[in-house]
Design a protein around this motif. Structure first.
Motif, PDB file in Angstrom:
ATOM      1  N   ALA A  17       0.840  -1.200   0.000  1.00  0.00           N
ATOM      2  CA  ALA A  17       0.000   0.000   0.000  1.00  0.00           C
ATOM      3  C   ALA A  17       0.876   1.251   0.000  1.00  0.00           C
ATOM      4  O   ALA A  17       0.592   2.217  -0.724  1.00  0.00           O
ATOM      5  CB  ALA A  17      -0.931  -0.006   1.210  1.00  0.00           C
ATOM      6  N   PHE A  18       1.952   1.261   0.796  1.00  0.00           N
ATOM      7  CA  PHE A  18       2.891   2.385   0.777  1.00  0.00           C
ATOM      8  C   PHE A  18       3.518   2.546  -0.602  1.00  0.00           C
ATOM      9  O   PHE A  18       3.602   3.650  -1.141  1.00  0.00           O
ATOM     10  CB  PHE A  18       4.005   2.202   1.813  1.00  0.00           C
ATOM     11  CG  PHE A  18       3.667   2.713   3.169  1.00  0.00           C
ATOM     12  CD1 PHE A  18       3.356   4.045   3.378  1.00  0.00           C
ATOM     13  CD2 PHE A  18       3.676   1.863   4.257  1.00  0.00           C
ATOM     14  CE1 PHE A  18       3.055   4.521   4.635  1.00  0.00           C
ATOM     15  CE2 PHE A  18       3.377   2.322   5.521  1.00  0.00           C
ATOM     16  CZ  PHE A  18       3.057   3.659   5.718  1.00  0.00           C
ATOM     17  N   MET A  19       3.954   1.429  -1.174  1.00  0.00           N
ATOM     18  CA  MET A  19       4.565   1.487  -2.499  1.00  0.00           C
ATOM     19  C   MET A  19       3.570   2.030  -3.531  1.00  0.00           C
ATOM     20  O   MET A  19       3.917   2.873  -4.359  1.00  0.00           O
ATOM     21  CB  MET A  19       5.066   0.112  -2.931  1.00  0.00           C
ATOM     22  CG  MET A  19       6.326  -0.326  -2.239  1.00  0.00           C
ATOM     23  SD  MET A  19       6.857  -2.022  -2.589  1.00  0.00           S
ATOM     24  CE  MET A  19       6.345  -2.354  -4.222  1.00  0.00           C
ATOM     25  N   GLY A  20       2.356   1.519  -3.504  1.00  0.00           N
ATOM     26  CA  GLY A  20       1.343   1.965  -4.453  1.00  0.00           C
ATOM     27  C   GLY A  20       1.031   3.443  -4.290  1.00  0.00           C
ATOM     28  O   GLY A  20       0.877   4.168  -5.268  1.00  0.00           O
ATOM     29  N   HIS A  21       0.947   3.898  -3.049  1.00  0.00           N
ATOM     30  CA  HIS A  21       0.657   5.310  -2.807  1.00  0.00           C
ATOM     31  C   HIS A  21       1.813   6.201  -3.253  1.00  0.00           C
ATOM     32  O   HIS A  21       1.596   7.242  -3.879  1.00  0.00           O
ATOM     33  CB  HIS A  21       0.367   5.534  -1.326  1.00  0.00           C
ATOM     34  CG  HIS A  21       0.149   6.961  -0.961  1.00  0.00           C
ATOM     35  ND1 HIS A  21      -0.898   7.705  -1.472  1.00  0.00           N
ATOM     36  CD2 HIS A  21       0.843   7.790  -0.167  1.00  0.00           C
ATOM     37  CE1 HIS A  21      -0.832   8.928  -0.990  1.00  0.00           C
ATOM     38  NE2 HIS A  21       0.222   9.010  -0.193  1.00  0.00           N
ATOM     39  N   ILE A  22       3.027   5.790  -2.954  1.00  0.00           N
ATOM     40  CA  ILE A  22       4.194   6.602  -3.326  1.00  0.00           C
ATOM     41  C   ILE A  22       4.389   6.602  -4.837  1.00  0.00           C
ATOM     42  O   ILE A  22       4.622   7.650  -5.448  1.00  0.00           O
ATOM     43  CB  ILE A  22       5.447   6.095  -2.602  1.00  0.00           C
ATOM     44  CG1 ILE A  22       5.331   6.406  -1.104  1.00  0.00           C
ATOM     45  CG2 ILE A  22       6.704   6.718  -3.173  1.00  0.00           C
ATOM     46  CD1 ILE A  22       6.390   5.741  -0.256  1.00  0.00           C
ATOM     47  N   PHE A  23       4.323   5.440  -5.470  1.00  0.00           N
ATOM     48  CA  PHE A  23       4.583   5.357  -6.911  1.00  0.00           C
ATOM     49  C   PHE A  23       3.454   5.926  -7.759  1.00  0.00           C
ATOM     50  O   PHE A  23       3.694   6.604  -8.751  1.00  0.00           O
ATOM     51  CB  PHE A  23       4.818   3.908  -7.338  1.00  0.00           C
ATOM     52  CG  PHE A  23       6.087   3.305  -6.815  1.00  0.00           C
ATOM     53  CD1 PHE A  23       7.150   4.081  -6.415  1.00  0.00           C
ATOM     54  CD2 PHE A  23       6.211   1.933  -6.727  1.00  0.00           C
ATOM     55  CE1 PHE A  23       8.314   3.524  -5.935  1.00  0.00           C
ATOM     56  CE2 PHE A  23       7.375   1.358  -6.255  1.00  0.00           C
ATOM     57  CZ  PHE A  23       8.430   2.154  -5.856  1.00  0.00           C
TER      58      PHE A  23
END
Length: 120
Positions: free
Chosen positions: A60-66
Protein backbone atom coordinates in the motif's frame (compact mmCIF):
# COMPACT_ATOMS: atom_id res chain seq x y z
CA UNK A 1 -20.14 10.15 14.77
CA UNK A 2 -21.89 8.58 17.75
CA UNK A 3 -23.64 6.17 15.40
CA UNK A 4 -20.25 4.99 14.07
CA UNK A 5 -19.05 4.22 17.59
CA UNK A 6 -22.30 2.41 18.30
CA UNK A 7 -21.99 0.25 15.19
CA UNK A 8 -18.31 -0.47 15.90
CA UNK A 9 -19.03 -1.65 19.44
CA UNK A 10 -21.96 -3.73 18.17
CA UNK A 11 -19.60 -5.48 15.76
CA UNK A 12 -17.04 -6.09 18.52
CA UNK A 13 -19.82 -7.42 20.76
CA UNK A 14 -20.98 -9.86 18.06
CA UNK A 15 -17.45 -11.19 17.55
CA UNK A 16 -17.01 -11.68 21.31
CA UNK A 17 -20.37 -13.46 21.50
CA UNK A 18 -19.35 -15.77 18.64
CA UNK A 19 -16.11 -16.63 20.46
CA UNK A 20 -18.07 -17.28 23.65
CA UNK A 21 -20.52 -19.60 21.85
CA UNK A 22 -17.63 -21.53 20.29
CA UNK A 23 -16.06 -21.88 23.74
CA UNK A 24 -19.32 -23.15 25.23
CA UNK A 25 -19.75 -25.69 22.41
CA UNK A 26 -16.33 -27.21 23.17
CA UNK A 27 -17.93 -30.02 25.21
CA UNK A 28 -19.49 -31.68 22.15
CA UNK A 29 -17.08 -34.04 20.38
CA UNK A 30 -18.03 -33.07 16.82
CA UNK A 31 -18.81 -29.38 17.22
CA UNK A 32 -15.89 -28.90 19.62
CA UNK A 33 -13.55 -29.91 16.82
CA UNK A 34 -13.75 -26.33 15.52
CA UNK A 35 -12.61 -24.80 18.79
CA UNK A 36 -9.88 -27.38 19.33
CA UNK A 37 -8.60 -26.82 15.78
CA UNK A 38 -8.57 -23.04 16.23
CA UNK A 39 -6.82 -23.39 19.58
CA UNK A 40 -4.09 -25.58 18.09
CA UNK A 41 -3.70 -23.31 15.05
CA UNK A 42 -3.80 -20.00 16.98
CA UNK A 43 -0.03 -19.48 16.88
CA UNK A 44 0.21 -20.18 13.15
CA UNK A 45 -2.84 -18.00 12.41
CA UNK A 46 -1.34 -15.12 14.40
CA UNK A 47 1.94 -15.42 12.47
CA UNK A 48 0.03 -15.49 9.18
CA UNK A 49 -1.91 -12.35 10.14
CA UNK A 50 1.27 -10.49 11.08
CA UNK A 51 3.08 -11.42 7.85
CA UNK A 52 0.03 -10.63 5.71
CA UNK A 53 -0.51 -7.25 7.34
CA UNK A 54 3.16 -6.33 6.83
CA UNK A 55 3.02 -7.30 3.15
CA UNK A 56 -0.25 -5.44 2.52
CA UNK A 57 1.05 -2.34 4.33
CA UNK A 58 4.31 -2.30 2.37
CA UNK A 59 2.53 -2.68 -0.97
CA UNK A 60 0.00 0.00 0.00
CA UNK A 61 2.89 2.39 0.78
CA UNK A 62 4.56 1.49 -2.50
CA UNK A 63 1.34 1.96 -4.45
CA UNK A 64 0.66 5.31 -2.81
CA UNK A 65 4.19 6.60 -3.33
CA UNK A 66 4.58 5.36 -6.91
CA UNK A 67 1.08 5.91 -8.29
CA UNK A 68 -0.69 8.25 -5.86
CA UNK A 69 -0.58 11.25 -8.19
CA UNK A 70 -1.68 9.24 -11.24
CA UNK A 71 -4.25 6.72 -9.97
CA UNK A 72 -7.23 7.78 -7.87
CA UNK A 73 -7.39 4.41 -6.09
CA UNK A 74 -3.88 5.09 -4.74
CA UNK A 75 -4.29 8.82 -4.06
CA UNK A 76 -4.45 8.47 -0.26
CA UNK A 77 -2.95 5.90 2.03
CA UNK A 78 -6.40 4.74 3.10
CA UNK A 79 -7.50 4.21 -0.51
CA UNK A 80 -4.24 2.42 -1.33
CA UNK A 81 -4.68 0.09 1.64
CA UNK A 82 -8.29 -0.61 0.68
CA UNK A 83 -7.26 -1.27 -2.92
CA UNK A 84 -4.62 -3.76 -1.78
CA UNK A 85 -7.17 -5.53 0.39
CA UNK A 86 -9.58 -5.69 -2.55
CA UNK A 87 -6.84 -7.20 -4.68
CA UNK A 88 -6.15 -9.75 -1.96
CA UNK A 89 -9.73 -11.05 -2.04
CA UNK A 90 -9.85 -11.05 -5.83
CA UNK A 91 -11.88 -7.90 -6.43
CA UNK A 92 -10.10 -6.08 -9.26
CA UNK A 93 -10.73 -2.58 -10.51
CA UNK A 94 -11.59 -1.74 -14.10
CA UNK A 95 -8.44 -1.73 -16.23
CA UNK A 96 -9.24 1.74 -17.56
CA UNK A 97 -8.68 3.03 -14.03
CA UNK A 98 -5.09 1.83 -14.17
CA UNK A 99 -4.12 2.74 -17.71
CA UNK A 100 -5.65 6.20 -18.22
CA UNK A 101 -3.17 9.09 -18.52
CA UNK A 102 -0.05 6.98 -18.05
CA UNK A 103 3.17 6.94 -19.96
CA UNK A 104 4.81 3.68 -20.96
CA UNK A 105 7.15 3.51 -17.94
CA UNK A 106 4.33 4.01 -15.44
CA UNK A 107 2.16 1.47 -17.22
CA UNK A 108 4.91 -1.16 -16.99
CA UNK A 109 5.61 -0.23 -13.37
CA UNK A 110 1.93 -0.69 -12.47
CA UNK A 111 1.91 -4.12 -14.06
CA UNK A 112 5.09 -5.19 -12.25
CA UNK A 113 3.75 -3.86 -8.93
CA UNK A 114 0.37 -5.56 -9.41
CA UNK A 115 1.68 -8.97 -10.44
CA UNK A 116 4.35 -9.01 -7.75
CA UNK A 117 1.66 -8.23 -5.17
CA UNK A 118 -0.70 -10.87 -6.48
CA UNK A 119 1.98 -13.56 -6.55
CA UNK A 120 3.33 -12.72 -3.08
Amino acid sequence: LKWDYYMFFNAVNLVLMMIRVLKIMDFHPDIGMITRTLRKAAHDLANYCVVTSVIVTVYAFMGHIFFGDKIFAMSTMEKAYSTCLYFMIGEFLDSSTWTTNMNMFTSITVRIWFWSYVTV
